[in-house]
Design a protein around this motif. Structure first.
Motif, PDB file in Angstrom:
ATOM      1  N   PHE A 178     -11.603  -0.158 -22.577  1.00 19.09           N
ATOM      2  CA  PHE A 178     -12.743  -0.514 -21.409  1.00 19.09           C
ATOM      3  C   PHE A 178     -12.277  -0.043 -20.039  1.00 19.09           C
ATOM      4  CE2 PHE A 178      -9.953  -4.002 -21.750  1.00 19.09           C
ATOM      5  CZ  PHE A 178      -9.707  -4.464 -20.376  1.00 19.09           C
ATOM      6  N   GLU A 179     -13.074  -0.063 -19.215  1.00 18.71           N
ATOM      7  CA  GLU A 179     -12.693   0.508 -17.985  1.00 18.71           C
ATOM      8  C   GLU A 179     -12.905  -0.741 -16.910  1.00 18.71           C
ATOM      9  OE1 GLU A 179     -15.479   3.466 -16.731  1.00 18.71           O
ATOM     10  OE2 GLU A 179     -14.951   5.110 -18.196  1.00 18.71           O
ATOM     11  N   ALA A 180     -11.720  -0.487 -15.979  1.00 18.26           N
ATOM     12  CA  ALA A 180     -11.601  -1.499 -14.963  1.00 18.26           C
ATOM     13  C   ALA A 180     -11.016  -1.051 -13.791  1.00 18.26           C
ATOM     14  CB  ALA A 180     -10.764  -2.709 -15.597  1.00 18.26           C
ATOM     15  N   TYR A 181     -11.360  -1.569 -12.629  1.00 16.44           N
ATOM     16  CA  TYR A 181     -10.763  -1.200 -11.104  1.00 16.44           C
ATOM     17  C   TYR A 181      -9.515  -2.030 -11.158  1.00 16.44           C
ATOM     18  CZ  TYR A 181     -14.908   1.588 -10.365  1.00 16.44           C
ATOM     19  OH  TYR A 181     -15.986   2.389 -10.317  1.00 16.44           O
ATOM     20  N   ASP A 182      -8.337  -1.545 -10.705  1.00 14.01           N
ATOM     21  CA  ASP A 182      -7.223  -2.359 -10.284  1.00 14.01           C
ATOM     22  C   ASP A 182      -6.331  -1.719  -9.188  1.00 14.01           C
ATOM     23  OD1 ASP A 182      -5.626  -0.067 -11.237  1.00 14.01           O
ATOM     24  OD2 ASP A 182      -4.518  -1.177 -12.784  1.00 14.01           O
ATOM     25  N   GLU A 183      -5.465  -2.764  -8.796  1.00 16.18           N
ATOM     26  CA  GLU A 183      -4.621  -2.015  -7.822  1.00 16.18           C
ATOM     27  C   GLU A 183      -2.933  -2.371  -8.228  1.00 16.18           C
ATOM     28  OE1 GLU A 183      -6.216  -2.525  -3.319  1.00 16.18           O
ATOM     29  OE2 GLU A 183      -5.020  -4.100  -3.839  1.00 16.18           O
ATOM     30  N   ASN A 184      -2.125  -1.688  -7.584  1.00 19.87           N
ATOM     31  CA  ASN A 184      -0.650  -1.791  -7.725  1.00 19.87           C
ATOM     32  C   ASN A 184      -0.515  -1.623  -9.342  1.00 19.87           C
ATOM     33  OD1 ASN A 184       2.047  -2.403  -7.173  1.00 19.87           O
ATOM     34  ND2 ASN A 184       1.809  -4.675  -7.728  1.00 19.87           N
ATOM     35  N   TYR A 185      -1.059  -0.776 -10.044  1.00 25.49           N
ATOM     36  CA  TYR A 185      -0.765  -0.537 -11.541  1.00 25.49           C
ATOM     37  C   TYR A 185       0.824  -0.158 -11.611  1.00 25.49           C
ATOM     38  CZ  TYR A 185      -1.489   1.600 -16.022  1.00 25.49           C
ATOM     39  OH  TYR A 185      -1.273   2.027 -17.219  1.00 25.49           O
ATOM     40  N   LYS A 186       1.272  -1.046 -12.469  1.00 25.90           N
ATOM     41  CA  LYS A 186       2.927  -0.993 -12.917  1.00 25.90           C
ATOM     42  C   LYS A 186       3.626  -0.890 -11.705  1.00 25.90           C
ATOM     43  CE  LYS A 186       2.154   1.568 -17.388  1.00 25.90           C
ATOM     44  NZ  LYS A 186       2.401   2.646 -18.096  1.00 25.90           N
ATOM     45  N   GLY A 187       3.357  -1.732 -10.785  1.00 27.35           N
ATOM     46  CA  GLY A 187       3.937  -1.902  -9.363  1.00 27.35           C
ATOM     47  C   GLY A 187       4.085  -0.656  -8.588  1.00 27.35           C
ATOM     48  N   THR A 188       3.158   0.284  -8.582  1.00 32.16           N
ATOM     49  CA  THR A 188       3.328   1.229  -7.757  1.00 32.16           C
ATOM     50  C   THR A 188       2.525   1.217  -6.449  1.00 32.16           C
ATOM     51  OG1 THR A 188       1.052   2.040  -8.678  1.00 32.16           O
ATOM     52  CG2 THR A 188       3.003   2.922  -9.717  1.00 32.16           C
ATOM     53  N   HIS A 189       2.010  -0.098  -6.177  1.00 37.06           N
ATOM     54  CA  HIS A 189       1.235  -0.259  -4.845  1.00 37.06           C
ATOM     55  C   HIS A 189      -0.137   0.651  -4.789  1.00 37.06           C
ATOM     56  CE1 HIS A 189       4.061  -3.323  -3.754  1.00 37.06           C
ATOM     57  NE2 HIS A 189       5.189  -2.553  -3.961  1.00 37.06           N
ATOM     58  N   ALA A 190      -0.168   1.247  -5.873  1.00 37.24           N
ATOM     59  CA  ALA A 190      -1.622   1.977  -5.572  1.00 37.24           C
ATOM     60  C   ALA A 190      -2.771   1.334  -5.260  1.00 37.24           C
ATOM     61  CB  ALA A 190      -1.790   2.763  -7.139  1.00 37.24           C
ATOM     62  N   GLY A 191      -3.608   1.896  -4.830  1.00 38.59           N
ATOM     63  CA  GLY A 191      -5.003   1.350  -4.327  1.00 38.59           C
ATOM     64  C   GLY A 191      -5.997   1.063  -5.287  1.00 38.59           C
ATOM     65  N   MET A 192      -7.214   0.816  -4.873  1.00 36.18           N
ATOM     66  CA  MET A 192      -8.282   0.624  -6.074  1.00 36.18           C
ATOM     67  C   MET A 192      -8.455   1.804  -6.910  1.00 36.18           C
ATOM     68  SD  MET A 192     -12.298  -0.267  -5.603  1.00 36.18           S
ATOM     69  CE  MET A 192     -12.146  -1.517  -4.545  1.00 36.18           C
TER      70      MET A 192
END
Length: 312
Positions: A178-192
């Motif tokens: 499934f698809e979802a929006y996230d932040e900080n994927y795997k601790g990278t501090h990436a934005g949405m």
């Protein structure tokens, strides 16, 4: 009170009703036999009191009359903030829960004071019952294989860390992912960022929080008056909404009786899929569902929870 266009209309209407009511009641008992100065003073007094009554009525408009919803719709929120690193609580840099806090305030319309600087991702699910504001605004749904995932659902994941992970679903899913929006994927501090999550991947869904108010998440379709064909069986009701109860077959039009699922006169009236219906007008109810008035009564033609229309 959230001040919207609808709030403004209700404010003006409430003020006028209160002021006019006060004027009518007090003018009726006004003694017009005195001199002009006395009458003028009395009229000024009534006008000032009417103004005060109107203002008082506006100030006491109940907050509960307002329908929820933040500044943005789900789609406009994604469009404006996708790719941006959001940190609404200003704590510990960009974290996955920051996206959820931003979503709760700006789309769902929740007060920031509830969750400001609170909670690791997994706590939003595990501590759900301990937080009245979560219980009030969401339905907690444990993950089950093959379940339907809705647009706007908040998903909480188990992860290698004790903190978990959290994201906002866009409603697109299949049997594997499934698809979802996230932040900080795997601790990278990436934005949405929009990501595809596998059910049996590095992040395993623990469960979902489904917003109870979906007014800013799903937009009802626009349906004009005219003739349509039902795509599903539809019950015929006495008025706007299921609370008005279904009609009996004997109470609908002769033409409609030709297309009901039962010919028994005292049976509840259901129109078969494929039946042509003439829609006079539509109304979006507080439940979020879109209803239509037809010759025999009222039918639901779109359900917000599943984003499904029952006419074509």
């Amino acid at each position: 009170m959230k001040f919207t266009k609808e709030t403004f209309k209700r404010t003006i209407r409430t003020f006028i009703q209160a002021a006019v009511s006060y004027l009518l009641v007090n003018i009726a008992v006004l003694d017009l036999s005195g001199d002009k100065a006395t009458i003028k003073t009395a009229l000024i007094g009534i006008a000032v009191s009417a103004l005060s009554a109107g203002i008082s009525a506006v100030m006491n408009l109940e907050k509960t009359e307002e329908k929820g919803g933040g500044e943005y719709t789900f789609d406009s929120w994604i469009k404006k903030f996708r790719g941006k690193a959001l940190n609404p609580d200003g704590v510990s840099g960009v974290q996955c829960v920051d996206l959820i806090k931003h979503y709760c305030k700006n789309v769902i319309g929740m007060s920031k004071s509830y969750y400001d600087a609170w909670g690791n991702a997994i706590e939003w699910y595990n501590a759900f019952s301990d937080k009245p504001w979560l219980v009030k605004n969401f339905k907690k749904i444990p993950y089950e294989k093959g379940m339907k995932i809705r647009k706007g659902d908040i998903v909480i994941f188990k992860s290698a860390s004790k903190y978990g992970h959290i994201a906002v679903c866009n409603g697109k899913y299949n049997s594997k992912s499934f698809e979802a929006y996230d932040e900080n994927y795997k601790g990278t501090h990436a934005g949405m960022t929009l990501r595809t999550f596998e059910y049996d991947g590095n992040y395993n869904p623990l469960g979902f929080l489904r917003p109870k108010d979906r007014s800013n998440i799903i937009t009802a379709p626009k349906v004009k008056a005219g003739t349509y064909k039902l795509t599903n069986v539809r019950g015929i009701y006495n008025g706007w909404g299921a609370a008005t109860l279904r009609k009996k077959v004997k109470d609908i039009t002769e033409d409609a009786r030709k297309h009901t699922t039962s010919s028994k006169q005292n049976a509840e009236a259901f129109l078969k899929a494929g039946t042509e219906v003439t829609i006079y007008e539509t109304k979006l109810l507080s439940s979020g569902n879109l209803w239509a008035k037809i010759p025999s009564g009222y039918i639901c033609i779109w359900e917000s929870d599943i984003d499904k229309k029952f006419i074509k």
